[in-house]
Structures are given as structure tokens and as C-alpha cells.
Scaffold this motif. Structure first.
Motif, PDB file in Angstrom:
ATOM      1  N   ARG A  71       0.838  -1.203   0.000  1.00 56.30           N
ATOM      2  CA  ARG A  71       0.000   0.000   0.000  1.00 56.30           C
ATOM      3  C   ARG A  71       0.859   1.234   0.000  1.00 56.30           C
ATOM      4  NH1 ARG A  71      -3.402  -0.063   5.564  1.00 56.30           N
ATOM      5  NH2 ARG A  71      -3.723   2.196   5.187  1.00 56.30           N
ATOM      6  N   ASP A  72       0.283   2.300  -0.565  1.00 55.41           N
ATOM      7  CA  ASP A  72       0.905   3.623  -0.584  1.00 55.41           C
ATOM      8  C   ASP A  72      -0.007   4.517   0.240  1.00 55.41           C
ATOM      9  OD1 ASP A  72       1.735   6.225  -1.148  1.00 55.41           O
ATOM     10  OD2 ASP A  72       2.365   5.698  -3.181  1.00 55.41           O
ATOM     11  N   ASN A  73       0.367   4.784   1.476  1.00 54.64           N
ATOM     12  CA  ASN A  73      -0.493   5.555   2.370  1.00 54.64           C
ATOM     13  C   ASN A  73      -0.701   6.990   1.875  1.00 54.64           C
ATOM     14  OD1 ASN A  73      -0.892   3.392   4.135  1.00 54.64           O
ATOM     15  ND2 ASN A  73       0.943   3.894   5.315  1.00 54.64           N
ATOM     16  N   ALA A  74       0.280   7.537   1.213  1.00 59.07           N
ATOM     17  CA  ALA A  74       0.159   8.915   0.707  1.00 59.07           C
ATOM     18  C   ALA A  74      -0.900   9.009  -0.388  1.00 59.07           C
ATOM     19  CB  ALA A  74       1.502   9.400   0.185  1.00 59.07           C
ATOM     20  N   LYS A  75      -1.116   7.901  -1.092  1.00 59.59           N
ATOM     21  CA  LYS A  75      -2.085   7.879  -2.186  1.00 59.59           C
ATOM     22  C   LYS A  75      -3.371   7.147  -1.825  1.00 59.59           C
ATOM     23  CE  LYS A  75       1.415   8.019  -5.850  1.00 59.59           C
ATOM     24  NZ  LYS A  75       1.963   7.330  -7.056  1.00 59.59           N
ATOM     25  N   ASN A  76      -3.468   6.666  -0.574  1.00 57.79           N
ATOM     26  CA  ASN A  76      -4.641   5.879  -0.150  1.00 57.79           C
ATOM     27  C   ASN A  76      -4.919   4.739  -1.121  1.00 57.79           C
ATOM     28  OD1 ASN A  76      -5.020   7.467   2.106  1.00 57.79           O
ATOM     29  ND2 ASN A  76      -6.621   8.729   1.180  1.00 57.79           N
ATOM     30  N   THR A  77      -3.860   4.072  -1.527  1.00 61.43           N
ATOM     31  CA  THR A  77      -3.966   3.045  -2.557  1.00 61.43           C
ATOM     32  C   THR A  77      -3.355   1.730  -2.072  1.00 61.43           C
ATOM     33  OG1 THR A  77      -3.920   4.683  -4.325  1.00 61.43           O
ATOM     34  CG2 THR A  77      -3.349   2.433  -4.925  1.00 61.43           C
ATOM     35  N   VAL A  78      -4.025   0.637  -2.434  1.00 63.28           N
ATOM     36  CA  VAL A  78      -3.518  -0.692  -2.123  1.00 63.28           C
ATOM     37  C   VAL A  78      -3.313  -1.434  -3.434  1.00 63.28           C
ATOM     38  CG1 VAL A  78      -5.831  -1.700  -1.826  1.00 63.28           C
ATOM     39  CG2 VAL A  78      -3.857  -2.768  -0.726  1.00 63.28           C
ATOM     40  N   TYR A  79      -2.280  -2.257  -3.480  1.00 66.78           N
ATOM     41  CA  TYR A  79      -1.938  -3.023  -4.675  1.00 66.78           C
ATOM     42  C   TYR A  79      -1.910  -4.509  -4.340  1.00 66.78           C
ATOM     43  CZ  TYR A  79      -0.126   1.604  -5.848  1.00 66.78           C
ATOM     44  OH  TYR A  79       0.002   2.954  -6.061  1.00 66.78           O
ATOM     45  N   LEU A  80      -2.195  -5.305  -5.361  1.00 66.18           N
ATOM     46  CA  LEU A  80      -2.054  -6.753  -5.219  1.00 66.18           C
ATOM     47  C   LEU A  80      -1.313  -7.264  -6.442  1.00 66.18           C
ATOM     48  CD1 LEU A  80      -2.771  -9.281  -3.518  1.00 66.18           C
ATOM     49  CD2 LEU A  80      -4.728  -9.592  -5.062  1.00 66.18           C
ATOM     50  N   GLN A  81      -0.072  -7.676  -6.239  1.00 64.99           N
ATOM     51  CA  GLN A  81       0.715  -8.280  -7.303  1.00 64.99           C
ATOM     52  C   GLN A  81       0.462  -9.779  -7.279  1.00 64.99           C
ATOM     53  OE1 GLN A  81       2.778  -6.860  -9.704  1.00 64.99           O
ATOM     54  NE2 GLN A  81       2.849  -8.942 -10.522  1.00 64.99           N
ATOM     55  N   MET A  82      -0.103 -10.280  -8.373  1.00 62.41           N
ATOM     56  CA  MET A  82      -0.463 -11.697  -8.446  1.00 62.41           C
ATOM     57  C   MET A  82       0.445 -12.390  -9.455  1.00 62.41           C
ATOM     58  SD  MET A  82      -4.631 -11.478  -8.288  1.00 62.41           S
ATOM     59  CE  MET A  82      -4.794 -10.679  -9.877  1.00 62.41           C
ATOM     60  N   ASN A  83       1.184 -13.372  -8.986  1.00 62.46           N
ATOM     61  CA  ASN A  83       2.114 -14.116  -9.830  1.00 62.46           C
ATOM     62  C   ASN A  83       1.726 -15.580  -9.891  1.00 62.46           C
ATOM     63  OD1 ASN A  83       3.724 -11.765 -10.179  1.00 62.46           O
ATOM     64  ND2 ASN A  83       4.787 -12.194  -8.248  1.00 62.46           N
ATOM     65  N   ASN A  84       2.261 -16.252 -10.918  1.00 62.64           N
ATOM     66  CA  ASN A  84       1.996 -17.691 -11.091  1.00 62.64           C
ATOM     67  C   ASN A  84       0.498 -17.987 -10.961  1.00 62.64           C
ATOM     68  OD1 ASN A  84       2.477 -20.418 -11.468  1.00 62.64           O
ATOM     69  ND2 ASN A  84       2.979 -20.791  -9.318  1.00 62.64           N
ATOM     70  N   LEU A  85      -0.289 -17.240 -11.709  1.00 62.32           N
ATOM     71  CA  LEU A  85      -1.738 -17.384 -11.603  1.00 62.32           C
ATOM     72  C   LEU A  85      -2.206 -18.736 -12.104  1.00 62.32           C
ATOM     73  CD1 LEU A  85      -2.635 -13.753 -12.583  1.00 62.32           C
ATOM     74  CD2 LEU A  85      -3.455 -14.915 -10.529  1.00 62.32           C
ATOM     75  N   LYS A  86      -3.246 -19.244 -11.441  1.00 56.06           N
ATOM     76  CA  LYS A  86      -3.820 -20.551 -11.756  1.00 56.06           C
ATOM     77  C   LYS A  86      -5.290 -20.390 -12.145  1.00 56.06           C
ATOM     78  CE  LYS A  86      -0.876 -22.580  -8.176  1.00 56.06           C
ATOM     79  NZ  LYS A  86      -0.847 -23.390  -6.928  1.00 56.06           N
ATOM     80  N   PRO A  87      -5.838 -21.332 -12.883  1.00 58.21           N
ATOM     81  CA  PRO A  87      -7.262 -21.226 -13.235  1.00 58.21           C
ATOM     82  C   PRO A  87      -8.160 -21.074 -12.010  1.00 58.21           C
ATOM     83  CG  PRO A  87      -6.212 -22.901 -14.578  1.00 58.21           C
ATOM     84  CD  PRO A  87      -5.182 -22.457 -13.564  1.00 58.21           C
ATOM     85  N   GLU A  88      -7.769 -21.656 -10.887  1.00 58.56           N
ATOM     86  CA  GLU A  88      -8.594 -21.532  -9.677  1.00 58.56           C
ATOM     87  C   GLU A  88      -8.528 -20.152  -9.045  1.00 58.56           C
ATOM     88  OE1 GLU A  88      -6.345 -23.923 -10.373  1.00 58.56           O
ATOM     89  OE2 GLU A  88      -5.179 -24.483  -8.586  1.00 58.56           O
ATOM     90  N   ASP A  89      -7.685 -19.277  -9.561  1.00 58.67           N
ATOM     91  CA  ASP A  89      -7.660 -17.880  -9.125  1.00 58.67           C
ATOM     92  C   ASP A  89      -8.747 -17.056  -9.816  1.00 58.67           C
ATOM     93  OD1 ASP A  89      -4.095 -18.079  -9.087  1.00 58.67           O
ATOM     94  OD2 ASP A  89      -5.415 -17.987  -7.331  1.00 58.67           O
ATOM     95  N   THR A  90      -9.420 -17.646 -10.792  1.00 61.38           N
ATOM     96  CA  THR A  90     -10.479 -16.939 -11.504  1.00 61.38           C
ATOM     97  C   THR A  90     -11.605 -16.559 -10.558  1.00 61.38           C
ATOM     98  OG1 THR A  90      -9.985 -18.037 -13.607  1.00 61.38           O
ATOM     99  CG2 THR A  90     -12.207 -17.136 -13.332  1.00 61.38           C
ATOM    100  N   ALA A  91     -11.933 -15.273 -10.518  1.00 58.17           N
ATOM    101  CA  ALA A  91     -12.951 -14.765  -9.596  1.00 58.17           C
ATOM    102  C   ALA A  91     -13.134 -13.279  -9.829  1.00 58.17           C
ATOM    103  CB  ALA A  91     -12.541 -15.015  -8.147  1.00 58.17           C
ATOM    104  N   VAL A  92     -14.147 -12.725  -9.182  1.00 54.61           N
ATOM    105  CA  VAL A  92     -14.262 -11.271  -9.075  1.00 54.61           C
ATOM    106  C   VAL A  92     -13.505 -10.865  -7.815  1.00 54.61           C
ATOM    107  CG1 VAL A  92     -15.794  -9.298  -8.822  1.00 54.61           C
ATOM    108  CG2 VAL A  92     -16.486 -11.239 -10.242  1.00 54.61           C
ATOM    109  N   TYR A  93     -12.587  -9.929  -7.973  1.00 52.79           N
ATOM    110  CA  TYR A  93     -11.764  -9.458  -6.867  1.00 52.79           C
ATOM    111  C   TYR A  93     -12.313  -8.125  -6.359  1.00 52.79           C
ATOM    112  CZ  TYR A  93      -8.375 -13.141  -7.604  1.00 52.79           C
ATOM    113  OH  TYR A  93      -7.756 -14.367  -7.695  1.00 52.79           O
TER     114      TYR A  93
END
Length: 121
Positions: A71-93
Motif C-alpha cells: 500500500r501507498d499511504n500517501a495515495k490511499n492506494t492498495v496493490y495486489l501483485q499476483m504471480n503464477n496465476l492458476k485457473p482456480e484464481d479466476t474470480a471477481v476481486y
């Protein structure tokens, strides 16, 4: 009016990577926890990862070692870096935040509108 706006979803092949972003906007005094949850068709919404204001993190068992939240507190922003994605990661985030809106003496929980992540060849 507080809003959480997500971006970065899409279609990716198995083994690929995606980076999700979520920016909180509006009158905000402080943000406690920011995080990501996901919901696949026919399944319950589950925790992907969350991060506290001091940087402490929690991850769902299915993504440990593959995804990284920041997260970047100055920007009120959160990030999610997703690696090695699998078909079971399919979803609404969905982005989630527990924060104190301006003019309020207590925290509320807010949700983004959701972004689709599809992992398929």
C-alpha cells in the motif's frame, strides 16, 4: 462520499501475472486496513490478502507465496501483485477498506465494485 475504485483485472494465461490497484477517495481521516477479497461463481467470498496501516500483512492460504499486497499511504492506494496465476484464481476481486471518514468518530467498512480476473489458456 468515500469510494474505492479498482483497476487492473483482465484475462491472463496460467502462470502469468497481474497487478490490481485500488484507490480510496473522498473525505477520509485515516485508513486502518486495506485488502482484497475474491468470489468465484457458486463460492463464498474469501480473503486474498490484507495489510494494516503499519504494513503488517495476512494472506489466504491459497495465495501465500504467489501474491504480494502493498500500500501507498500517501495515495490511499492498495496493490495486489499476483504471480503464477492458476485457473482456480479466476474470480471477481473486491477491494476492501476499514477507514474513518471525515466528520465521523468511528470507522466503517467499504467495498469496491469488483474487478474480474480470469485465468485461462
Amino acid at each position: 462520499q468515500v469510494q474505492l475504485v479498482e483497476s487492473g483485472g483482465g484475462l491472463v494465461q496460467p502462470g502469468g501475472s497481474l497487478r490490481l490497484s485500488c484507490a480510496a477517495s473522498g473525505s477520509i481521516l485515516s485508513i486502518n486496513v486495506m485488502g482484497w477479497y475474491r468470489q468465484a461463481p457458486g463460492k463464498r467470498r474469501e480473503l486474498v490478502a490484507r495489510i494494516g496501516s503499519s504494513g503488517n500483512t495476512n494472506y489466504g492460504d491459497s495465495v501465500k507465496g504467489r501474491h504480494t499486497i502493498s500500500r501507498d499511504n500517501a495515495k490511499n492506494t492498495v496493490y495486489l501483485q499476483m504471480n503464477n496465476l492458476k485457473p482456480e484464481d479466476t474470480a471477481v476481486y473486491y477491494c476492501n477498506a476499514i477507514l474513518r471518514p471525515g466528520g465521523m468518530s468511528y470507522e466503517n467498512m467499504y467495498w469496491g465494485q469488483g474487478t474480474q480476473v480470469t485465468v485461462s489458456s
